[in-house]
Scaffold this motif. Sequence first.
Motif, PDB file in Angstrom:
ATOM      1  N   HIS A 284     -17.020 -13.114  -9.313  1.00 28.53           N
ATOM      2  CA  HIS A 284     -18.017 -12.394 -10.119  1.00 28.53           C
ATOM      3  C   HIS A 284     -17.743 -10.903 -10.012  1.00 28.53           C
ATOM      4  O   HIS A 284     -17.303 -10.403  -8.968  1.00 28.53           O
ATOM      5  CB  HIS A 284     -19.434 -12.689  -9.632  1.00 28.53           C
ATOM      6  N   ASN A 285     -18.057 -10.179 -11.085  1.00 28.12           N
ATOM      7  CA  ASN A 285     -17.862  -8.738 -11.109  1.00 28.12           C
ATOM      8  C   ASN A 285     -18.899  -8.107 -12.012  1.00 28.12           C
ATOM      9  O   ASN A 285     -19.137  -8.582 -13.131  1.00 28.12           O
ATOM     10  CB  ASN A 285     -16.450  -8.404 -11.622  1.00 28.12           C
ATOM     11  N   ASP A 286     -19.560  -7.044 -11.515  1.00 28.44           N
ATOM     12  CA  ASP A 286     -20.537  -6.336 -12.347  1.00 28.44           C
ATOM     13  C   ASP A 286     -20.126  -4.894 -12.647  1.00 28.44           C
ATOM     14  O   ASP A 286     -20.919  -4.106 -13.133  1.00 28.44           O
ATOM     15  CB  ASP A 286     -21.927  -6.366 -11.698  1.00 28.44           C
ATOM     16  N   TRP A 287     -18.864  -4.547 -12.305  1.00 25.79           N
ATOM     17  CA  TRP A 287     -18.337  -3.221 -12.606  1.00 25.79           C
ATOM     18  C   TRP A 287     -16.909  -3.424 -13.113  1.00 25.79           C
ATOM     19  O   TRP A 287     -15.955  -3.443 -12.341  1.00 25.79           O
ATOM     20  CB  TRP A 287     -18.363  -2.338 -11.356  1.00 25.79           C
ATOM     21  N   PRO A 288     -16.741  -3.594 -14.429  1.00 27.36           N
ATOM     22  CA  PRO A 288     -15.427  -3.969 -14.973  1.00 27.36           C
ATOM     23  C   PRO A 288     -14.282  -3.056 -14.553  1.00 27.36           C
ATOM     24  O   PRO A 288     -13.142  -3.517 -14.417  1.00 27.36           O
ATOM     25  CB  PRO A 288     -15.659  -3.924 -16.490  1.00 27.36           C
ATOM     26  N   ARG A 289     -14.557  -1.770 -14.315  1.00 25.35           N
ATOM     27  CA  ARG A 289     -13.474  -0.858 -13.950  1.00 25.35           C
ATOM     28  C   ARG A 289     -12.927  -1.129 -12.550  1.00 25.35           C
ATOM     29  O   ARG A 289     -11.857  -0.629 -12.192  1.00 25.35           O
ATOM     30  CB  ARG A 289     -13.957   0.590 -14.063  1.00 25.35           C
ATOM     31  N   HIS A 290     -13.643  -1.932 -11.763  1.00 24.69           N
ATOM     32  CA  HIS A 290     -13.101  -2.362 -10.470  1.00 24.69           C
ATOM     33  C   HIS A 290     -11.791  -3.120 -10.664  1.00 24.69           C
ATOM     34  O   HIS A 290     -10.869  -3.014  -9.855  1.00 24.69           O
ATOM     35  CB  HIS A 290     -14.111  -3.282  -9.777  1.00 24.69           C
ATOM     36  N   ILE A 291     -11.732  -3.902 -11.730  1.00 27.16           N
ATOM     37  CA  ILE A 291     -10.566  -4.743 -11.996  1.00 27.16           C
ATOM     38  C   ILE A 291      -9.583  -3.925 -12.822  1.00 27.16           C
ATOM     39  O   ILE A 291      -9.736  -3.755 -14.030  1.00 27.16           O
ATOM     40  CB  ILE A 291     -10.958  -6.035 -12.738  1.00 27.16           C
ATOM     41  N   ALA A 292      -8.550  -3.430 -12.151  1.00 26.25           N
ATOM     42  CA  ALA A 292      -7.599  -2.535 -12.812  1.00 26.25           C
ATOM     43  C   ALA A 292      -6.582  -3.286 -13.656  1.00 26.25           C
ATOM     44  O   ALA A 292      -6.123  -2.775 -14.679  1.00 26.25           O
ATOM     45  CB  ALA A 292      -6.874  -1.688 -11.764  1.00 26.25           C
TER      46      ALA A 292
ATOM     47  N   GLY B 190     -14.664   1.987  -0.327  1.00 29.57           N
ATOM     48  CA  GLY B 190     -14.632   0.536  -0.397  1.00 29.57           C
ATOM     49  C   GLY B 190     -14.691  -0.133   0.962  1.00 29.57           C
ATOM     50  O   GLY B 190     -14.133   0.363   1.942  1.00 29.57           O
ATOM     51  N   GLN B 191     -15.381  -1.262   1.009  1.00 34.19           N
ATOM     52  CA  GLN B 191     -15.453  -2.077   2.225  1.00 34.19           C
ATOM     53  C   GLN B 191     -15.338  -3.544   1.843  1.00 34.19           C
ATOM     54  O   GLN B 191     -15.898  -3.974   0.831  1.00 34.19           O
ATOM     55  CB  GLN B 191     -16.783  -1.851   2.954  1.00 34.19           C
ATOM     56  N   LEU B 192     -14.639  -4.315   2.661  1.00 36.23           N
ATOM     57  CA  LEU B 192     -14.529  -5.752   2.469  1.00 36.23           C
ATOM     58  C   LEU B 192     -15.228  -6.464   3.612  1.00 36.23           C
ATOM     59  O   LEU B 192     -15.111  -6.057   4.771  1.00 36.23           O
ATOM     60  CB  LEU B 192     -13.058  -6.182   2.418  1.00 36.23           C
ATOM     61  N   SER B 193     -15.940  -7.532   3.272  1.00 34.43           N
ATOM     62  CA  SER B 193     -16.632  -8.303   4.305  1.00 34.43           C
ATOM     63  C   SER B 193     -16.746  -9.754   3.864  1.00 34.43           C
ATOM     64  O   SER B 193     -16.617 -10.072   2.674  1.00 34.43           O
ATOM     65  CB  SER B 193     -18.023  -7.724   4.591  1.00 34.43           C
TER      66      SER B 193
ATOM     67  N   GLU C 145     -18.113 -16.125   1.034  1.00 32.79           N
ATOM     68  CA  GLU C 145     -17.700 -15.236  -0.035  1.00 32.79           C
ATOM     69  C   GLU C 145     -17.009 -14.006   0.548  1.00 32.79           C
ATOM     70  O   GLU C 145     -17.352 -13.554   1.650  1.00 32.79           O
ATOM     71  CB  GLU C 145     -18.902 -14.773  -0.869  1.00 32.79           C
ATOM     72  N   LEU C 146     -16.049 -13.481  -0.180  1.00 32.51           N
ATOM     73  CA  LEU C 146     -15.425 -12.196   0.130  1.00 32.51           C
ATOM     74  C   LEU C 146     -16.072 -11.157  -0.764  1.00 32.51           C
ATOM     75  O   LEU C 146     -15.995 -11.241  -1.984  1.00 32.51           O
ATOM     76  CB  LEU C 146     -13.921 -12.254  -0.128  1.00 32.51           C
ATOM     77  N   TRP C 147     -16.742 -10.171  -0.124  1.00 34.32           N
ATOM     78  CA  TRP C 147     -17.449  -9.121  -0.862  1.00 34.32           C
ATOM     79  C   TRP C 147     -16.640  -7.834  -0.862  1.00 34.32           C
ATOM     80  O   TRP C 147     -16.126  -7.412   0.190  1.00 34.32           O
ATOM     81  CB  TRP C 147     -18.803  -8.825  -0.214  1.00 34.32           C
ATOM     82  N   PHE C 148     -16.556  -7.224  -2.028  1.00 32.11           N
ATOM     83  CA  PHE C 148     -15.966  -5.888  -2.150  1.00 32.11           C
ATOM     84  C   PHE C 148     -17.107  -4.936  -2.490  1.00 32.11           C
ATOM     85  O   PHE C 148     -17.561  -4.872  -3.615  1.00 32.11           O
ATOM     86  CB  PHE C 148     -14.883  -5.864  -3.228  1.00 32.11           C
ATOM     87  N   GLN C 149     -17.562  -4.228  -1.473  1.00 35.19           N
ATOM     88  CA  GLN C 149     -18.632  -3.240  -1.616  1.00 35.19           C
ATOM     89  C   GLN C 149     -18.004  -1.872  -1.840  1.00 35.19           C
ATOM     90  O   GLN C 149     -17.067  -1.485  -1.148  1.00 35.19           O
ATOM     91  CB  GLN C 149     -19.496  -3.219  -0.356  1.00 35.19           C
ATOM     92  N   ASP C 150     -18.519  -1.120  -2.798  1.00 31.42           N
ATOM     93  CA  ASP C 150     -17.872   0.138  -3.161  1.00 31.42           C
ATOM     94  C   ASP C 150     -18.914   1.097  -3.731  1.00 31.42           C
ATOM     95  O   ASP C 150     -19.153   1.139  -4.934  1.00 31.42           O
ATOM     96  CB  ASP C 150     -16.763  -0.134  -4.184  1.00 31.42           C
TER      97      ASP C 150
ATOM     98  N   HIS D 122     -24.322  -2.351  -3.921  1.00 27.86           N
ATOM     99  CA  HIS D 122     -23.006  -1.745  -4.131  1.00 27.86           C
ATOM    100  C   HIS D 122     -21.857  -2.754  -4.011  1.00 27.86           C
ATOM    101  O   HIS D 122     -20.697  -2.368  -4.082  1.00 27.86           O
ATOM    102  CB  HIS D 122     -22.796  -0.602  -3.141  1.00 27.86           C
ATOM    103  N   VAL D 123     -22.187  -4.027  -3.835  1.00 29.64           N
ATOM    104  CA  VAL D 123     -21.164  -5.072  -3.870  1.00 29.64           C
ATOM    105  C   VAL D 123     -20.898  -5.403  -5.332  1.00 29.64           C
ATOM    106  O   VAL D 123     -21.754  -5.956  -6.018  1.00 29.64           O
ATOM    107  CB  VAL D 123     -21.607  -6.325  -3.095  1.00 29.64           C
ATOM    108  N   HIS D 124     -19.721  -5.057  -5.819  1.00 33.36           N
ATOM    109  CA  HIS D 124     -19.431  -5.170  -7.253  1.00 33.36           C
ATOM    110  C   HIS D 124     -18.477  -6.309  -7.604  1.00 33.36           C
ATOM    111  O   HIS D 124     -18.452  -6.752  -8.747  1.00 33.36           O
ATOM    112  CB  HIS D 124     -18.866  -3.850  -7.777  1.00 33.36           C
ATOM    113  N   THR D 125     -17.693  -6.781  -6.638  1.00 34.97           N
ATOM    114  CA  THR D 125     -16.787  -7.899  -6.899  1.00 34.97           C
ATOM    115  C   THR D 125     -16.937  -8.906  -5.764  1.00 34.97           C
ATOM    116  O   THR D 125     -16.872  -8.531  -4.588  1.00 34.97           O
ATOM    117  CB  THR D 125     -15.328  -7.422  -7.013  1.00 34.97           C
TER     118      THR D 125
END
Length: 271
Positions: free
Chosen positions: A27-35, A79-82, A105-110, A93-96
């Motif tokens: 899941h992603n709520d900030w499309p620019r995260h995905i380059a 960015g932080q991964l958890s 789940e692997l969270w990418f907080q940014d 702030h978890v966007h992906t």
Amino acid sequence: MPELPEVETITRSLRPSLIGRTIVDVHNDWPRHIAQPDFPEFRQRIISLNFKSITRRGKYIVFHLSGDETLIIHLKMSGQLSIAKAGETADKHVHTVFGLSDGHELWFQDTRKFGRVYLVTDPDDVLGSLGPEPLSDAFTSEWLFEQLISRNRVLKPLLLDQSFIAGIGNIYADEALFHARLHPQRRSNSLSLPEVHVLHTAIRQVLEMGIDRGGASIDAAYRKPDGTMGQMQNSFLVYGRAGERCTRCEGIVHKMQLGGRGTHFCFGCQI
């Protein structure tokens, strides 16, 4: 921005939780995260792949997946991964989020939204311009000397150039130059071979020290995947110590702007 020791700490910490697991959702709520590629293609390609290994290249975390795919993440500034259990409420702030086959789940907080995620078949598409790894066998003092004297650049900005050496950032450049007794404004081609030998040793020393201490948590921007802090900030000799006495010569640690970056050094013993 997390530098080599912080990214290496994260990489090592994630391996037990991810290797062998399968990605079952994303899941992603900030499309620019995905380059790269766009999110619909990213999602279609990555679901059902499993994590084979996890490595680091410079400041990038490299997830080697099945199907000859490679997931690459750059944490950038905040960015932080958890790892979390599926169903837990994520921070805003978890966007992906990557859903895993074991119910986690692997969270990418940014917080600042500068981080980037890539899915590629050829990692060189993202990593190909990076310089050598400073902890690798290829990074010798002889190589460093040849590269420095072939350039007429200010020393510290050159060390921060990721196409020159991969992974060194502002903190560890300051610390390495202090250990090597070199002024950050020295011209790269002014260094003697003995000075470069000392700098080479200093670069390796501070990076290995940072890894051993789990990275540096100087603010909320860096935490290890389990939420704990690194301890390297307690071993800084110049970074963040402007106005304090030098631990080596009792001079005063100064701070200046150099190449747009805050730079800490001692006038008394860095020449």
